[in-house]
Design a protein around this motif. Structure first.
Motif, PDB file in Angstrom:
ATOM      1  N   ILE A 189       0.823  -1.208   0.000  1.00 50.77           N
ATOM      2  CA  ILE A 189       0.000   0.000   0.000  1.00 50.77           C
ATOM      3  C   ILE A 189       0.862   1.265   0.000  1.00 50.77           C
ATOM      4  O   ILE A 189       0.442   2.320  -0.458  1.00 50.77           O
ATOM      5  CB  ILE A 189      -0.956   0.009   1.219  1.00 50.77           C
ATOM      6  CG1 ILE A 189      -2.098   1.006   0.985  1.00 50.77           C
ATOM      7  CG2 ILE A 189      -0.211   0.342   2.502  1.00 50.77           C
ATOM      8  CD1 ILE A 189      -3.027   0.622  -0.136  1.00 50.77           C
ATOM      9  N   ALA A 190       2.105   1.146   0.487  1.00 48.21           N
ATOM     10  CA  ALA A 190       3.010   2.298   0.471  1.00 48.21           C
ATOM     11  C   ALA A 190       3.340   2.701  -0.961  1.00 48.21           C
ATOM     12  O   ALA A 190       3.420   3.893  -1.285  1.00 48.21           O
ATOM     13  CB  ALA A 190       4.289   1.975   1.241  1.00 48.21           C
ATOM     14  N   THR A 191       3.526   1.703  -1.840  1.00 51.99           N
ATOM     15  CA  THR A 191       3.787   2.012  -3.244  1.00 51.99           C
ATOM     16  C   THR A 191       2.578   2.670  -3.886  1.00 51.99           C
ATOM     17  O   THR A 191       2.710   3.645  -4.638  1.00 51.99           O
ATOM     18  CB  THR A 191       4.157   0.732  -4.010  1.00 51.99           C
ATOM     19  OG1 THR A 191       5.345   0.171  -3.441  1.00 51.99           O
ATOM     20  CG2 THR A 191       4.390   1.035  -5.477  1.00 51.99           C
ATOM     21  N   ALA A 192       1.385   2.145  -3.598  1.00 56.93           N
ATOM     22  CA  ALA A 192       0.168   2.738  -4.149  1.00 56.93           C
ATOM     23  C   ALA A 192      -0.004   4.183  -3.673  1.00 56.93           C
ATOM     24  O   ALA A 192      -0.369   5.073  -4.455  1.00 56.93           O
ATOM     25  CB  ALA A 192      -1.040   1.901  -3.758  1.00 56.93           C
ATOM     26  N   ALA A 193       0.272   4.419  -2.396  1.00 54.20           N
ATOM     27  CA  ALA A 193       0.138   5.775  -1.854  1.00 54.20           C
ATOM     28  C   ALA A 193       1.147   6.727  -2.492  1.00 54.20           C
ATOM     29  O   ALA A 193       0.842   7.894  -2.751  1.00 54.20           O
ATOM     30  CB  ALA A 193       0.317   5.748  -0.336  1.00 54.20           C
ATOM     31  N   SER A 194       2.349   6.211  -2.743  1.00 48.30           N
ATOM     32  CA  SER A 194       3.366   7.065  -3.356  1.00 48.30           C
ATOM     33  C   SER A 194       2.974   7.457  -4.778  1.00 48.30           C
ATOM     34  O   SER A 194       3.184   8.605  -5.202  1.00 48.30           O
ATOM     35  CB  SER A 194       4.714   6.349  -3.361  1.00 48.30           C
ATOM     36  OG  SER A 194       4.697   5.237  -4.243  1.00 48.30           O
ATOM     37  N   LEU A 195       2.387   6.522  -5.525  1.00 52.73           N
ATOM     38  CA  LEU A 195       1.938   6.845  -6.881  1.00 52.73           C
ATOM     39  C   LEU A 195       0.759   7.808  -6.850  1.00 52.73           C
ATOM     40  O   LEU A 195       0.653   8.700  -7.708  1.00 52.73           O
ATOM     41  CB  LEU A 195       1.547   5.564  -7.617  1.00 52.73           C
ATOM     42  CG  LEU A 195       2.682   4.577  -7.896  1.00 52.73           C
ATOM     43  CD1 LEU A 195       2.159   3.327  -8.571  1.00 52.73           C
ATOM     44  CD2 LEU A 195       3.764   5.225  -8.747  1.00 52.73           C
ATOM     45  N   ALA A 196      -0.111   7.660  -5.860  1.00 42.51           N
ATOM     46  CA  ALA A 196      -1.243   8.580  -5.730  1.00 42.51           C
ATOM     47  C   ALA A 196      -0.779  10.001  -5.462  1.00 42.51           C
ATOM     48  O   ALA A 196      -1.436  10.971  -5.869  1.00 42.51           O
ATOM     49  CB  ALA A 196      -2.165   8.108  -4.609  1.00 42.51           C
ATOM     50  N   ALA A 197       0.350  10.147  -4.778  1.00 39.21           N
ATOM     51  CA  ALA A 197       0.890  11.487  -4.519  1.00 39.21           C
ATOM     52  C   ALA A 197       1.714  11.995  -5.689  1.00 39.21           C
ATOM     53  O   ALA A 197       1.672  13.190  -6.026  1.00 39.21           O
ATOM     54  CB  ALA A 197       1.744  11.465  -3.248  1.00 39.21           C
ATOM     55  N   ALA A 198       2.467  11.110  -6.346  1.00 44.93           N
ATOM     56  CA  ALA A 198       3.409  11.539  -7.377  1.00 44.93           C
ATOM     57  C   ALA A 198       2.726  11.882  -8.695  1.00 44.93           C
ATOM     58  O   ALA A 198       3.094  12.865  -9.350  1.00 44.93           O
ATOM     59  CB  ALA A 198       4.460  10.453  -7.608  1.00 44.93           C
ATOM     60  N   ILE A 199       1.742  11.077  -9.104  1.00 47.28           N
ATOM     61  CA  ILE A 199       1.142  11.268 -10.435  1.00 47.28           C
ATOM     62  C   ILE A 199       0.484  12.638 -10.588  1.00 47.28           C
ATOM     63  O   ILE A 199       0.778  13.373 -11.536  1.00 47.28           O
ATOM     64  CB  ILE A 199       0.157  10.123 -10.742  1.00 47.28           C
ATOM     65  CG1 ILE A 199       0.932   8.817 -10.934  1.00 47.28           C
ATOM     66  CG2 ILE A 199      -0.669  10.436 -11.988  1.00 47.28           C
ATOM     67  CD1 ILE A 199       0.061   7.597 -11.103  1.00 47.28           C
ATOM     68  N   PRO A 200      -0.414  13.049  -9.691  1.00 46.20           N
ATOM     69  CA  PRO A 200      -0.996  14.398  -9.861  1.00 46.20           C
ATOM     70  C   PRO A 200       0.040  15.506  -9.733  1.00 46.20           C
ATOM     71  O   PRO A 200      -0.085  16.548 -10.387  1.00 46.20           O
ATOM     72  CB  PRO A 200      -2.046  14.478  -8.749  1.00 46.20           C
ATOM     73  CG  PRO A 200      -1.666  13.437  -7.756  1.00 46.20           C
ATOM     74  CD  PRO A 200      -1.020  12.352  -8.532  1.00 46.20           C
ATOM     75  N   ALA A 204       0.532  18.072 -12.786  1.00 42.41           N
ATOM     76  CA  ALA A 204       0.287  19.488 -12.497  1.00 42.41           C
ATOM     77  C   ALA A 204       1.539  20.320 -12.744  1.00 42.41           C
ATOM     78  O   ALA A 204       1.453  21.432 -13.282  1.00 42.41           O
ATOM     79  CB  ALA A 204      -0.186  19.650 -11.057  1.00 42.41           C
ATOM     80  N   TYR A 205       2.702  19.798 -12.362  1.00 46.53           N
ATOM     81  CA  TYR A 205       3.948  20.546 -12.564  1.00 46.53           C
ATOM     82  C   TYR A 205       4.179  20.809 -14.055  1.00 46.53           C
ATOM     83  O   TYR A 205       4.503  21.941 -14.450  1.00 46.53           O
ATOM     84  CB  TYR A 205       5.123  19.775 -11.982  1.00 46.53           C
ATOM     85  CG  TYR A 205       6.462  20.395 -12.316  1.00 46.53           C
ATOM     86  CD1 TYR A 205       6.935  21.502 -11.626  1.00 46.53           C
ATOM     87  CD2 TYR A 205       7.242  19.887 -13.353  1.00 46.53           C
ATOM     88  CE1 TYR A 205       8.144  22.094 -11.945  1.00 46.53           C
ATOM     89  CE2 TYR A 205       8.458  20.464 -13.682  1.00 46.53           C
ATOM     90  CZ  TYR A 205       8.903  21.561 -12.975  1.00 46.53           C
ATOM     91  OH  TYR A 205      10.103  22.136 -13.305  1.00 46.53           O
ATOM     92  N   ASN A 206       4.027  19.791 -14.879  1.00 45.81           N
ATOM     93  CA  ASN A 206       4.230  19.975 -16.316  1.00 45.81           C
ATOM     94  C   ASN A 206       3.208  20.944 -16.900  1.00 45.81           C
ATOM     95  O   ASN A 206       3.540  21.781 -17.758  1.00 45.81           O
ATOM     96  CB  ASN A 206       4.143  18.629 -17.034  1.00 45.81           C
ATOM     97  CG  ASN A 206       5.317  17.723 -16.706  1.00 45.81           C
ATOM     98  OD1 ASN A 206       6.419  18.192 -16.433  1.00 45.81           O
ATOM     99  ND2 ASN A 206       5.089  16.420 -16.723  1.00 45.81           N
ATOM    100  N   TYR A 207       1.978  20.857 -16.427  1.00 48.97           N
ATOM    101  CA  TYR A 207       0.929  21.748 -16.920  1.00 48.97           C
ATOM    102  C   TYR A 207       1.206  23.198 -16.549  1.00 48.97           C
ATOM    103  O   TYR A 207       1.159  24.100 -17.391  1.00 48.97           O
ATOM    104  CB  TYR A 207      -0.418  21.301 -16.358  1.00 48.97           C
ATOM    105  CG  TYR A 207      -1.556  22.251 -16.636  1.00 48.97           C
ATOM    106  CD1 TYR A 207      -2.078  22.380 -17.918  1.00 48.97           C
ATOM    107  CD2 TYR A 207      -2.110  23.025 -15.614  1.00 48.97           C
ATOM    108  CE1 TYR A 207      -3.127  23.248 -18.176  1.00 48.97           C
ATOM    109  CE2 TYR A 207      -3.157  23.888 -15.860  1.00 48.97           C
ATOM    110  CZ  TYR A 207      -3.657  23.994 -17.141  1.00 48.97           C
ATOM    111  OH  TYR A 207      -4.692  24.866 -17.394  1.00 48.97           O
ATOM    112  N   PHE A 208       1.510  23.431 -15.268  1.00 51.44           N
ATOM    113  CA  PHE A 208       1.781  24.796 -14.819  1.00 51.44           C
ATOM    114  C   PHE A 208       3.068  25.342 -15.426  1.00 51.44           C
ATOM    115  O   PHE A 208       3.158  26.533 -15.747  1.00 51.44           O
ATOM    116  CB  PHE A 208       1.858  24.846 -13.295  1.00 51.44           C
ATOM    117  CG  PHE A 208       0.556  24.589 -12.609  1.00 51.44           C
ATOM    118  CD1 PHE A 208      -0.625  25.126 -13.105  1.00 51.44           C
ATOM    119  CD2 PHE A 208       0.487  23.803 -11.468  1.00 51.44           C
ATOM    120  CE1 PHE A 208      -1.843  24.888 -12.475  1.00 51.44           C
ATOM    121  CE2 PHE A 208      -0.718  23.561 -10.838  1.00 51.44           C
ATOM    122  CZ  PHE A 208      -1.882  24.100 -11.346  1.00 51.44           C
TER     123      PHE A 208
END
Length: 235
Positions: A189-200, A204-208
């Motif tokens: 679940i730690a990997t899933a949580a890390s992807l949930a934080a990293a992907i957006p 967002a960084y690339n968009y902004f």
């Protein structure tokens, strides 16, 4: 009788898996949860700020090209606090006023004085551009940091959790599905949580970053147009 994989998955409690662990896995879960919450706040904040900057800049450009007097444009620019173009115009207008006032007081209009005046206005526009670009880029490094570091934090939590899971399995002396699913789930679940934080954060960084570059190009174009108008009418 062993429980089926489907029934085990149906009983999975994500929050329990994230925060029910102990030690390093729990710390990693807290870090990733805080990173996700902060990243979402930054995304919302930057979306509002950059949208305001873009919309007010469009409004300013319309008034800039419609108006025939710089003092009228200056009054409009004072009301558009979030527009980087309006901020550049205010800086250039204030410097132009100083230059014209100095020329009147000295009662001299030599070519050297004119060149100095133009360079002063150009430097004022450049300083304003740097200042406004810095404002637009504010907090973007945080999104980049979350996007790049969160997967590694999650991987650390997963590896540590799997190590603890195998240790507990070794102590228990059995490795059936019921005893393995819980500890391994807490680790993964730690990997899933890390992807949930990293992907957006990455998206967002690339968009902004793209929108900031567009505004930067507009600021550079406006600086050139403003200098041409000043040279044509005042020097």
């Amino acid at each position: 009788m062993l429980a089926s994989p489907v029934s085990l998955l149906a009983e999975v409690d994500v929050l329990h898996l994230m925060f029910g662990g102990s030690g390093a896995v729990f710390i990693v879960a807290c870090i990733l949860t805080a990173s996700l919450a902060l990243a979402l706040f930054v995304i919302f904040y930057k979306l509002v700020a950059i949208s305001q900057a873009q919309s007010q800049s469009i409004t300013f450009l319309d008034r800039f090209w419609e108006s025939k007097r710089l003092d009228d444009i200056f009054r409009v620019a004072e009301t558009l606090k979030y527009s980087p173009l309006a901020a550049m115009f205010r800086a250039g207008y204030i410097e132009l006023s100083k230059v014209k006032k100095g020329q009147v007081q000295n009662e001299s209009g030599t070519m050297h004085d004119k060149m100095d005046g133009i360079e002063n206005i150009e430097r004022a526009l450049a300083r304003a551009k740097v200042s406004e670009t810095t404002k637009l880029e504010n907090l973007l490094p945080f999104l980049a940091t979350v996007g790049s570091a969160a997967p590694f934090v999650g991987l650390f939590g997963t590896v540590w959790g799997i190590m603890e899971a195998f240790t507990e399995i070794q102590k228990a002396g059995k490795a059936d599905l019921g005893s393995v699913a819980g500890p391994i789930g807490e680790a993964l679940i730690a990997t899933a949580a890390s992807l949930a934080a990293a992907i957006p954060a990455v998206v967002a960084y690339n968009y902004f970053n793209r929108r900031v570059k567009v505004l930067g190009a507009e600021m550079q174009t406006f600086a050139s147009d403003y200098l041409n108008i000043v040279k044509r009418h005042f020097f």
